[in-house]
Design a protein around this motif. Structure first.
Motif, PDB file in Angstrom:
ATOM      1  N   VAL A 322       0.839  -1.203   0.000  1.00 23.85           N
ATOM      2  CA  VAL A 322       0.000   0.000   0.000  1.00 23.85           C
ATOM      3  C   VAL A 322       0.872   1.250   0.000  1.00 23.85           C
ATOM      4  CG1 VAL A 322      -1.693   1.334   1.317  1.00 23.85           C
ATOM      5  CG2 VAL A 322      -1.952  -1.141   1.109  1.00 23.85           C
ATOM      6  N   ALA A 323       1.956   1.217   0.781  1.00 22.92           N
ATOM      7  CA  ALA A 323       2.875   2.360   0.800  1.00 22.92           C
ATOM      8  C   ALA A 323       3.463   2.597  -0.591  1.00 22.92           C
ATOM      9  CB  ALA A 323       3.985   2.124   1.819  1.00 22.92           C
ATOM     10  N   ALA A 324       3.839   1.522  -1.268  1.00 25.89           N
ATOM     11  CA  ALA A 324       4.391   1.657  -2.618  1.00 25.89           C
ATOM     12  C   ALA A 324       3.363   2.229  -3.578  1.00 25.89           C
ATOM     13  CB  ALA A 324       4.868   0.290  -3.116  1.00 25.89           C
ATOM     14  N   LEU A 325       2.106   1.825  -3.434  1.00 26.45           N
ATOM     15  CA  LEU A 325       1.057   2.367  -4.292  1.00 26.45           C
ATOM     16  C   LEU A 325       0.918   3.870  -4.109  1.00 26.45           C
ATOM     17  CD1 LEU A 325      -1.357   2.049  -6.214  1.00 26.45           C
ATOM     18  CD2 LEU A 325      -2.773   1.521  -4.210  1.00 26.45           C
ATOM     19  N   GLY A 326       0.878   4.326  -2.860  1.00 26.66           N
ATOM     20  CA  GLY A 326       0.766   5.753  -2.616  1.00 26.66           C
ATOM     21  C   GLY A 326       1.943   6.531  -3.175  1.00 26.66           C
ATOM     22  N   LEU A 327       3.140   6.021  -2.980  1.00 29.31           N
ATOM     23  CA  LEU A 327       4.330   6.712  -3.456  1.00 29.31           C
ATOM     24  C   LEU A 327       4.392   6.738  -4.982  1.00 29.31           C
ATOM     25  CD1 LEU A 327       6.947   5.331  -0.894  1.00 29.31           C
ATOM     26  CD2 LEU A 327       5.986   7.638  -0.976  1.00 29.31           C
ATOM     27  N   GLN A 328       4.003   5.660  -5.616  1.00 29.40           N
ATOM     28  CA  GLN A 328       4.069   5.637  -7.081  1.00 29.40           C
ATOM     29  C   GLN A 328       2.991   6.520  -7.705  1.00 29.40           C
ATOM     30  OE1 GLN A 328       5.311   2.483  -9.363  1.00 29.40           O
ATOM     31  NE2 GLN A 328       6.251   1.281  -7.731  1.00 29.40           N
ATOM     32  N   LEU A 329       1.818   6.580  -7.065  1.00 30.81           N
ATOM     33  CA  LEU A 329       0.808   7.523  -7.544  1.00 30.81           C
ATOM     34  C   LEU A 329       1.309   8.958  -7.402  1.00 30.81           C
ATOM     35  CD1 LEU A 329      -2.482   5.965  -6.126  1.00 30.81           C
ATOM     36  CD2 LEU A 329      -1.931   6.318  -8.537  1.00 30.81           C
ATOM     37  N   ALA A 330       1.942   9.246  -6.260  1.00 30.63           N
ATOM     38  CA  ALA A 330       2.504  10.583  -6.064  1.00 30.63           C
ATOM     39  C   ALA A 330       3.594  10.861  -7.088  1.00 30.63           C
ATOM     40  CB  ALA A 330       3.060  10.716  -4.646  1.00 30.63           C
ATOM     41  N   GLY A 331       4.382   9.822  -7.409  1.00 29.14           N
ATOM     42  CA  GLY A 331       5.419   9.989  -8.422  1.00 29.14           C
ATOM     43  C   GLY A 331       4.842  10.318  -9.784  1.00 29.14           C
ATOM     44  N   GLN A 332       3.728   9.697 -10.131  1.00 29.26           N
ATOM     45  CA  GLN A 332       3.070  10.001 -11.404  1.00 29.26           C
ATOM     46  C   GLN A 332       2.599  11.459 -11.464  1.00 29.26           C
ATOM     47  OE1 GLN A 332       3.825   6.757 -13.359  1.00 29.26           O
ATOM     48  NE2 GLN A 332       2.249   8.025 -14.263  1.00 29.26           N
ATOM     49  N   LEU A 333       2.382  12.039 -10.287  1.00 23.70           N
ATOM     50  CA  LEU A 333       1.884  13.413 -10.220  1.00 23.70           C
ATOM     51  C   LEU A 333       2.978  14.408  -9.880  1.00 23.70           C
ATOM     52  CD1 LEU A 333      -1.381  12.483  -8.343  1.00 23.70           C
ATOM     53  CD2 LEU A 333      -1.283  13.488 -10.629  1.00 23.70           C
ATOM     54  N   GLY A 334       4.232  13.981  -9.981  1.00 21.92           N
ATOM     55  CA  GLY A 334       5.325  14.933  -9.857  1.00 21.92           C
ATOM     56  C   GLY A 334       6.140  14.861  -8.596  1.00 21.92           C
ATOM     57  N   ALA A 335       5.874  13.909  -7.688  1.00 25.79           N
ATOM     58  CA  ALA A 335       6.689  13.785  -6.482  1.00 25.79           C
ATOM     59  C   ALA A 335       8.066  13.244  -6.842  1.00 25.79           C
ATOM     60  CB  ALA A 335       6.007  12.862  -5.471  1.00 25.79           C
ATOM     61  N   PRO A 336       9.115  13.550  -6.055  1.00 24.46           N
ATOM     62  CA  PRO A 336      10.471  13.073  -6.359  1.00 24.46           C
ATOM     63  C   PRO A 336      10.551  11.555  -6.404  1.00 24.46           C
ATOM     64  CG  PRO A 336      10.510  14.773  -4.655  1.00 24.46           C
ATOM     65  CD  PRO A 336       9.079  14.417  -4.871  1.00 24.46           C
ATOM     66  N   ALA A 337      11.311  11.030  -7.340  1.00 23.10           N
ATOM     67  CA  ALA A 337      11.476   9.581  -7.475  1.00 23.10           C
ATOM     68  C   ALA A 337      12.129   8.972  -6.242  1.00 23.10           C
ATOM     69  CB  ALA A 337      12.301   9.265  -8.719  1.00 23.10           C
ATOM     70  N   ALA A 338      12.856   9.786  -5.479  1.00 19.73           N
ATOM     71  CA  ALA A 338      13.535   9.272  -4.290  1.00 19.73           C
ATOM     72  C   ALA A 338      12.562   8.767  -3.237  1.00 19.73           C
ATOM     73  CB  ALA A 338      14.418  10.366  -3.689  1.00 19.73           C
ATOM     74  N   LEU A 339      11.300   9.130  -3.372  1.00 21.57           N
ATOM     75  CA  LEU A 339      10.308   8.712  -2.389  1.00 21.57           C
ATOM     76  C   LEU A 339       9.910   7.243  -2.535  1.00 21.57           C
ATOM     77  CD1 LEU A 339       7.853  11.759  -2.350  1.00 21.57           C
ATOM     78  CD2 LEU A 339       9.581  11.172  -0.643  1.00 21.57           C
ATOM     79  N   GLN A 340      10.241   6.609  -3.663  1.00 21.68           N
ATOM     80  CA  GLN A 340       9.782   5.243  -3.895  1.00 21.68           C
ATOM     81  C   GLN A 340      10.439   4.286  -2.892  1.00 21.68           C
ATOM     82  OE1 GLN A 340       7.342   5.389  -5.988  1.00 21.68           O
ATOM     83  NE2 GLN A 340       7.927   7.509  -6.369  1.00 21.68           N
TER      84      GLN A 340
END
Length: 717
Positions: A322-340
């Protein structure tokens, strides 16, 4: 490590919480320490806040010297629950406040000291504090003549109550941000006016706000905006108020400060300078109450007043998937890739697309039934979310879940009181019971009221009963149905329940009238509708709505009793029913936010669930093609970002600003929802929406992009 005095339970035992070493360390910090605590939702920050409050009490700190602040009362419930029944402490009780409750208390305390300077026409009379419902009522009395005579808002195509609520919202924003209400129109025109017509709309809104403010000053009425202004500009600056607050509150715990407004932050900043200890708690990537004046950037300035800054980055809620899903959705919307985090999000995501909206609703009901029946998931561990919860969607879900015997409850704040079936039923029955109002309900209203009031009564039989027995504004006895075949069709069981309702109303009509409409609501609810066989029995939503209506009517009666010294031409019951019929937007009712979580599956708008601040095992996101997931609600008379402290004076709001806002809002929303989900998220999508149109919102595009990328990565592996 944290513990409570011998013989008393520790926090873990009282609240069912297992504390980590980092949490226990913060709780056990020396009493005289000011701490800034930041972290993601579900990382245990509020548990630290609760533990810190109990730790202060254990250390001998007088309870009355502790102030706990929260943006809204529902977010303070963990503290209230932990402190309830905690009797072994020194010095009174811990104060739990929002800026609204604190400012009301302080204005009331120092009223006679500041009333004349604040501009009230009757400074020797007591003040009358009014909520959103009454603010709309009095605003209608003040500005409806202006609207009708001067043709104000002639190009605005929204309900008048929504129009009034947006004017109230403008005034609240001005009070919370700290600029005079006389600047509302100019700020909106500078940033948003795209033509002469739009400029006129903002001018009209400005004129109406000033007229309402003048009316409040002349009648000793304080809506939230005036209450906050009086506290900010007249009470807090006095030496007496500052001495009182600084001497009393030596220990401050402020939770979710990112959801609070600049006036609250300013008050906390000054109070922290004299306090002995503080715990300031911030939820990172939040700020969901921006439309209510939240200012996360301003909140972060409080960090400079703290001795120690701590960050929690581990969730006690989410699985890795679930954490990975949230981070990857955020990444699709412009969050830093380092968050994955490197985990595979696919096991946490379950989606199904349907052609038509009812098919999606049926699928949701089946999946919820499968989770409850086959996987033994408690219904309270499931929430069904949508950007907006329409009556049709709620009804479809309620019918589908009821077919499987699954309990549910719903929560839809910021709705008109009249929009809830339980409230409409009580209002219709009140009209029948008060023929002197000369406001008889229509046959359609009576049909709907009978369906809701009498358990198991369907539309067809309710319509037959109305056609045969609703005459001259009264309900005749069931015995007047002369046809045995028709009596059999209705059934004698339903006829007997109908007779009890009709007899109750007719006894009331023939007896002594009750002036207090809230007493009428309470009597018919407790004396009949909440009993077995009637529609409000064992219905949590209906019960809450009935209690809200009682509270609303009581506040109306008290306010208008107060107003009778200035205006005697008021019929309490009739005026109240007319006000609700016009579509007044409901107040904040705490019981809606803290309803028993064991009551069943929760159905709510996404942001409403977030502001309840709890986690569940499974979430269903419906209508993912809707633009409402990312796009803010269009409000032609107001704008939460332009009327904020962070907006540069003279700047113009552009389409690019709107697009970037949509992406940021959706990114925060995705992170927030996933951080409150333990196991999996279900996506419900219908190619055609409730209205029959194809939706291509930002959430759908983001999900499709993410799924395509995950498929490519899986193929590469």
């Amino acid at each position: 490590m944290f513990s409570i005095v011998k013989g008393r339970p520790n926090l873990s035992e009282r609240e069912g919480i297992r504390l980590s070493a980092a949490q226990a360390e913060l709780i056990d910090e020396p009493v005289r320490r000011k701490i800034w605590l930041e972290g993601m939702a579900g990382s245990g920050k509020t548990s630290v806040g609760v533990g810190r409050a109990l730790r202060l009490i254990e250390a001998g700190v007088p309870a009355e010297s502790i102030l706990i602040m929260a943006p809204q009362r529902s977010l303070a419930q963990p503290y209230i629950r932990a402190l309830r029944g905690w009797t072994e402490h020194r010095g009174g009780q811990v104060s739990v406040h929002t800026i609204g409750s604190l400012s009301l208390q302080m204005v009331e305390t120092f009223w006679f000291l500041i009333a004349e300077a604040a501009g009230f026409w009757h400074p020797r009379d007591l003040p009358n504090f009014i909520g959103l419902e009454l603010a709309q009522y009095f605003m209608a009395r003040v500005i409806e003549p202006l609207i009708d005579e001067r043709d104000y808002f002639n190009s605005v195509r929204i309900d008048r109550q929504r129009l009034y609520s947006q004017i109230v919202d403008n005034m609240n924003k001005a009070a919370m941000v700290g600029f005079p209400i006389s600047e509302i129109g100019s700020r909106l025109k500078t940033a948003l006016a795209g033509g002469v017509e739009q400029a006129h709309i903002f001018d009209d809104a400005q004129t109406c706000a000033l007229a309402f403010r003048q009316y409040c000053l002349s009648h000793n009425l304080l809506d939230f905006s005036l209450q906050l202004e009086v506290f900010r500009d007249f009470v807090w600056p006095t030496t007496q108020a500052q001495d009182y607050l600084r001497a009393r509150y030596k220990h401050v715990i402020a939770d979710n400060v990112e959801e609070d407004n600049p006036v609250t932050h300013g008050f906390l900043r000054e109070l922290l300078e004299s306090s002995l200890s503080a715990l300031i708690i911030v939820d990172s990537d939040a700020g969901f109450r921006r439309f209510l004046g939240a200012d996360p950037a301003e909140a972060r300035r409080l960090r400079d007043l703290c001795d120690r800054s701590v960050s929690f980055d581990k969730s006690f809620v989410m699985s890795q998937e679930v954490a990975a899903l949230g981070l990857q959705l955020a990444g699709q919307l412009g969050a830093p890739a380092a968050l994955q985090n490197g985990a595979d999000p696919r096991p946490a995501l379950r989606a199904e697309t349907h052609r038509y909206h009812p098919q999606m609703v049926d699928w949701v009901a089946r999946e919820v039934h499968r989770l409850v029946d086959e996987e033994d998931v408690p219904p309270a561990e499931i929430v069904i979310l949508a950007p907006f919860l329409s009556d049709a969607l709620r009804f479809g879900l309620a019918e589908g879940l009821a077919g499987f015997g699954i309990p549910l409850r719903s929560h839809r704040p910021s709705r008109a009181l009249r929009d809830e079936p339980a409230a409409r039923t009580l209002l219709t029955l009140a009209r029948i019971a008060h023929p002197n109002w000369e406001l008889p309900p229509t046959n359609f209203d009576v049909v709907c009221a009978l369906m809701t009031a009498i358990q198991d009564l369907d539309l067809v039989r309710a319509k037959l009963l109305t056609e045969m027995l609703y005459r001259n504004g009264r309900l005749s006895p069931f015995a007047e149905v002369r046809s045995p075949a028709m009596q059999d069709r209705i059934t004698y069981d339903l006829g007997e329940r109908y007779d009890r309702l009709a007899a109750w109303l007719n006894r009331y009509i023939d007896g002594e009238p009750v002036d207090a409409i809230d007493i009428f609501f309470r009597r018919i609810y407790g004396g009949l509708l909440a009993r077995a066989g009637f529609g409000f029995h064992a219905d949590v939503d209906a019960g809450n709505t009935a209690q809200n209506l009682v509270d609303s009517a009581r506040s109306f009666r008290w306010a208008l009793d107060f107003m009778s010294r200035y205006d005697a031409n008021i019929d309490l019951g009739l005026d109240y029913v007319k006000m609700v019929d016009r579509g007044v937007i409901a107040n904040f009712y705490l019981r809606d936010w803290i309803a028993d979580a064991e009551a069943g599956v929760l159905i709510a708008p996404a942001y409403t669930f977030l502001l309840s601040n709890r986690a569940v095992d499974y979430q269903f996101w419906l209508n993912i093609g809707s633009e409402g997931w990312a796009r803010r609600l269009y409000q032609p008379l107001t704008h939460p970002y332009v009327l904020s402290r962070g907006w540069a004076p003279g700047a113009v709001w552009t389409d690019e600003d709107e697009r970037e806002l949509n992406r940021q809002s959706l990114r925060r929303l995705m992170l927030a929802l996933t951080r409150r989900c333990r196991k999996a998220i279900y996506l419900g999508h219908s190619e055609l929406s409730e209205s029959g149109y194809e939706g291509r919102g930002l959430l759908l595009e983001t999900m499709q992009s993410l799924l395509r990328r995950l498929m490519r990565e899986a193929q590469d592996v």
